[in-house]
Design a protein around this motif. Structure first.
Motif, PDB file in Angstrom:
ATOM      1  N   LYS A   1       0.812  -1.208   0.000  1.00  0.00           N
ATOM      2  CA  LYS A   1       0.000   0.000   0.000  1.00  0.00           C
ATOM      3  C   LYS A   1       0.851   1.265   0.000  1.00  0.00           C
ATOM      4  CE  LYS A   1      -4.378  -1.359   2.025  1.00  0.00           C
ATOM      5  NZ  LYS A   1      -5.273  -1.071   3.143  1.00  0.00           N
ATOM      6  N   SER A   2       1.895   1.295   0.807  1.00  0.00           N
ATOM      7  CA  SER A   2       2.726   2.509   0.841  1.00  0.00           C
ATOM      8  C   SER A   2       3.495   2.667  -0.467  1.00  0.00           C
ATOM      9  CB  SER A   2       3.671   2.500   2.041  1.00  0.00           C
ATOM     10  OG  SER A   2       4.583   1.439   1.970  1.00  0.00           O
ATOM     11  N   GLY A   3       4.027   1.569  -1.006  1.00  0.00           N
ATOM     12  CA  GLY A   3       4.758   1.650  -2.271  1.00  0.00           C
ATOM     13  C   GLY A   3       3.885   2.046  -3.436  1.00  0.00           C
ATOM     14  N   SER A   4       2.686   1.481  -3.504  1.00  0.00           N
ATOM     15  CA  SER A   4       1.794   1.821  -4.614  1.00  0.00           C
ATOM     16  C   SER A   4       1.228   3.232  -4.447  1.00  0.00           C
ATOM     17  CB  SER A   4       0.680   0.788  -4.753  1.00  0.00           C
ATOM     18  OG  SER A   4      -0.088   0.688  -3.579  1.00  0.00           O
ATOM     19  N   ALA A   5       0.958   3.649  -3.216  1.00  0.00           N
ATOM     20  CA  ALA A   5       0.488   5.025  -2.996  1.00  0.00           C
ATOM     21  C   ALA A   5       1.559   6.029  -3.413  1.00  0.00           C
ATOM     22  CB  ALA A   5       0.101   5.225  -1.537  1.00  0.00           C
ATOM     23  N   HIS A   6       2.792   5.729  -3.084  1.00  0.00           N
ATOM     24  CA  HIS A   6       3.897   6.602  -3.498  1.00  0.00           C
ATOM     25  C   HIS A   6       3.988   6.665  -5.022  1.00  0.00           C
ATOM     26  CE1 HIS A   6       7.770   8.611  -3.382  1.00  0.00           C
ATOM     27  NE2 HIS A   6       8.233   7.689  -4.198  1.00  0.00           N
ATOM     28  N   ALA A   7       3.874   5.516  -5.679  1.00  0.00           N
ATOM     29  CA  ALA A   7       3.942   5.470  -7.146  1.00  0.00           C
ATOM     30  C   ALA A   7       2.789   6.253  -7.774  1.00  0.00           C
ATOM     31  CB  ALA A   7       3.928   4.014  -7.623  1.00  0.00           C
ATOM     32  N   VAL A   8       1.598   6.144  -7.191  1.00  0.00           N
ATOM     33  CA  VAL A   8       0.435   6.885  -7.700  1.00  0.00           C
ATOM     34  C   VAL A   8       0.659   8.385  -7.539  1.00  0.00           C
ATOM     35  CG1 VAL A   8      -1.987   7.420  -7.190  1.00  0.00           C
ATOM     36  CG2 VAL A   8      -1.268   5.039  -7.475  1.00  0.00           C
ATOM     37  N   ARG A   9       1.156   8.797  -6.372  1.00  0.00           N
ATOM     38  CA  ARG A   9       1.359  10.234  -6.126  1.00  0.00           C
ATOM     39  C   ARG A   9       2.471  10.822  -6.985  1.00  0.00           C
ATOM     40  NH1 ARG A   9      -0.156   8.635  -0.866  1.00  0.00           N
ATOM     41  NH2 ARG A   9       2.001   8.390  -0.229  1.00  0.00           N
ATOM     42  N   LEU A  10       3.418  10.018  -7.426  1.00  0.00           N
ATOM     43  CA  LEU A  10       4.435  10.510  -8.372  1.00  0.00           C
ATOM     44  C   LEU A  10       3.785  10.897  -9.700  1.00  0.00           C
ATOM     45  CD1 LEU A  10       7.463   8.106  -7.825  1.00  0.00           C
ATOM     46  CD2 LEU A  10       7.318  10.541  -7.222  1.00  0.00           C
ATOM     47  N   ILE A  11       2.757  10.164 -10.081  1.00  0.00           N
ATOM     48  CA  ILE A  11       2.045  10.430 -11.336  1.00  0.00           C
ATOM     49  C   ILE A  11       1.000  11.525 -11.149  1.00  0.00           C
ATOM     50  CG2 ILE A  11       0.493   9.410 -13.058  1.00  0.00           C
ATOM     51  CD1 ILE A  11       1.984   6.715 -12.373  1.00  0.00           C
ATOM     52  N   ASP A  12       0.272  11.458 -10.041  1.00  0.00           N
ATOM     53  CA  ASP A  12      -0.803  12.414  -9.771  1.00  0.00           C
ATOM     54  C   ASP A  12      -0.657  12.953  -8.346  1.00  0.00           C
ATOM     55  OD1 ASP A  12      -3.089  13.918  -9.602  1.00  0.00           O
ATOM     56  OD2 ASP A  12      -4.474  12.229  -9.761  1.00  0.00           O
ATOM     57  N   PRO A  13       0.122  14.023  -8.172  1.00  0.00           N
ATOM     58  CA  PRO A  13       0.367  14.553  -6.825  1.00  0.00           C
ATOM     59  C   PRO A  13      -0.889  15.014  -6.087  1.00  0.00           C
ATOM     60  CG  PRO A  13       1.894  15.504  -8.416  1.00  0.00           C
ATOM     61  CD  PRO A  13       0.872  14.736  -9.193  1.00  0.00           C
ATOM     62  N   LYS A  14      -1.977  15.242  -6.800  1.00  0.00           N
ATOM     63  CA  LYS A  14      -3.226  15.666  -6.145  1.00  0.00           C
ATOM     64  C   LYS A  14      -3.899  14.526  -5.388  1.00  0.00           C
ATOM     65  CE  LYS A  14      -4.681  16.920 -10.000  1.00  0.00           C
ATOM     66  NZ  LYS A  14      -5.397  17.160 -11.195  1.00  0.00           N
ATOM     67  N   THR A  15      -3.515  13.292  -5.664  1.00  0.00           N
ATOM     68  CA  THR A  15      -4.105  12.138  -4.983  1.00  0.00           C
ATOM     69  C   THR A  15      -3.429  11.985  -3.625  1.00  0.00           C
ATOM     70  OG1 THR A  15      -4.508  11.054  -7.101  1.00  0.00           O
ATOM     71  CG2 THR A  15      -4.606   9.671  -5.139  1.00  0.00           C
ATOM     72  N   ALA A  16      -4.109  12.433  -2.579  1.00  0.00           N
ATOM     73  CA  ALA A  16      -3.523  12.399  -1.242  1.00  0.00           C
ATOM     74  C   ALA A  16      -3.594  10.993  -0.644  1.00  0.00           C
ATOM     75  CB  ALA A  16      -4.223  13.403  -0.345  1.00  0.00           C
ATOM     76  N   GLN A  17      -4.776  10.450  -0.551  1.00  0.00           N
ATOM     77  CA  GLN A  17      -4.989   9.139   0.051  1.00  0.00           C
ATOM     78  C   GLN A  17      -5.383   8.166  -1.053  1.00  0.00           C
ATOM     79  OE1 GLN A  17      -4.422   8.586   3.279  1.00  0.00           O
ATOM     80  NE2 GLN A  17      -5.059   6.467   3.292  1.00  0.00           N
ATOM     81  N   VAL A  18      -4.675   7.062  -1.179  1.00  0.00           N
ATOM     82  CA  VAL A  18      -4.977   6.081  -2.223  1.00  0.00           C
ATOM     83  C   VAL A  18      -5.836   4.950  -1.672  1.00  0.00           C
ATOM     84  CG1 VAL A  18      -3.990   4.419  -3.861  1.00  0.00           C
ATOM     85  CG2 VAL A  18      -2.893   6.648  -3.511  1.00  0.00           C
ATOM     86  N   TRP A  19      -5.425   4.333  -0.582  1.00  0.00           N
ATOM     87  CA  TRP A  19      -6.080   3.134  -0.060  1.00  0.00           C
ATOM     88  C   TRP A  19      -6.836   3.414   1.234  1.00  0.00           C
ATOM     89  CZ3 TRP A  19      -6.062  -0.500  -3.564  1.00  0.00           C
ATOM     90  CH2 TRP A  19      -4.991  -0.598  -4.454  1.00  0.00           C
ATOM     91  N   GLN A  20      -7.916   2.677   1.453  1.00  0.00           N
ATOM     92  CA  GLN A  20      -8.576   2.673   2.753  1.00  0.00           C
ATOM     93  C   GLN A  20      -7.656   1.992   3.754  1.00  0.00           C
ATOM     94  OE1 GLN A  20     -12.341   0.625   2.662  1.00  0.00           O
ATOM     95  NE2 GLN A  20     -13.368   2.273   1.560  1.00  0.00           N
ATOM     96  N   ALA A  21      -7.837   2.304   5.012  1.00  0.00           N
ATOM     97  CA  ALA A  21      -7.081   1.610   6.058  1.00  0.00           C
ATOM     98  C   ALA A  21      -7.531   0.150   6.102  1.00  0.00           C
ATOM     99  CB  ALA A  21      -7.316   2.274   7.400  1.00  0.00           C
TER     100      ALA A  21
END
Length: 150
Positions: A86-106
């Motif tokens: 989750k942390s690795g994929s969230a980081h990868a998503v935010r590199l592409i779209d910095p506006k995406t703050a939270q990617v996954w639910q807890a």
């Protein structure tokens, strides 16, 4: 005790154990209709497979959640493995779209597969998810899936 805490308290994590894991995007947003974001998440999944964190059997990345069938490796327990994903994929998503703050639910849902459960049957259920959801007309037309046996 909150629902998520009760789930974690009862969670058993065994290296070499197959698990079917489901995790959802924050607020069930359809983030993965975006080709670059879907590819970023899939890239992290493949990196974890290649690094030995797990052995991927089947997965489907739906617009707002992920079904993943894998055998847990020896590197870490299930919670640590999912946290890393989750942390690795969230980081990868935010590199592409910095506006995406939270990617996954807890949290996440996991089902440790029993000896009498057929991994192939679960894999077929997972990869047929887009068909059941009406995202495609026939099996195999949806882009974001993979399975080693199918």
């Amino acid at each position: 005790m909150a629902h998520q805490q009760r789930l974690r308290a009862a969670r058993v994590s065994t290296p070499g154990q197959p698990y079917h894991v489901i995790t959802s995007t924050d607020s069930r947003r359809s983030l993965f209709i975006s080709l670059p974001l879907a590819r970023a998440v899939i890239g992290v999944m493949r990196q974890m497979h290649d690094a030995g964190w797990l052995h991927s059997h089947a997965w489907v990345l739906m617009p707002d959640h992920l079904h993943w069938l894998f055998t847990l490796g020896c590197r870490a327990d299930l919670s640590s493995t999912m946290n890393r994903f989750k942390s690795g994929s969230a980081h990868a998503v935010r590199l592409i779209d910095p506006k995406t703050a939270q990617v996954w639910q807890a949290g996440f849902f996991d089902h440790g597969m029993r000896r009498n459960e057929d991994l192939m049957t679960v894999a077929r259920y997972i990869v047929a998810n887009p068909l059941r959801a009406g995202l495609c007309q026939q099996f195999g037309d949806y882009s974001w899936w993979d399975a080693e046996w199918i």
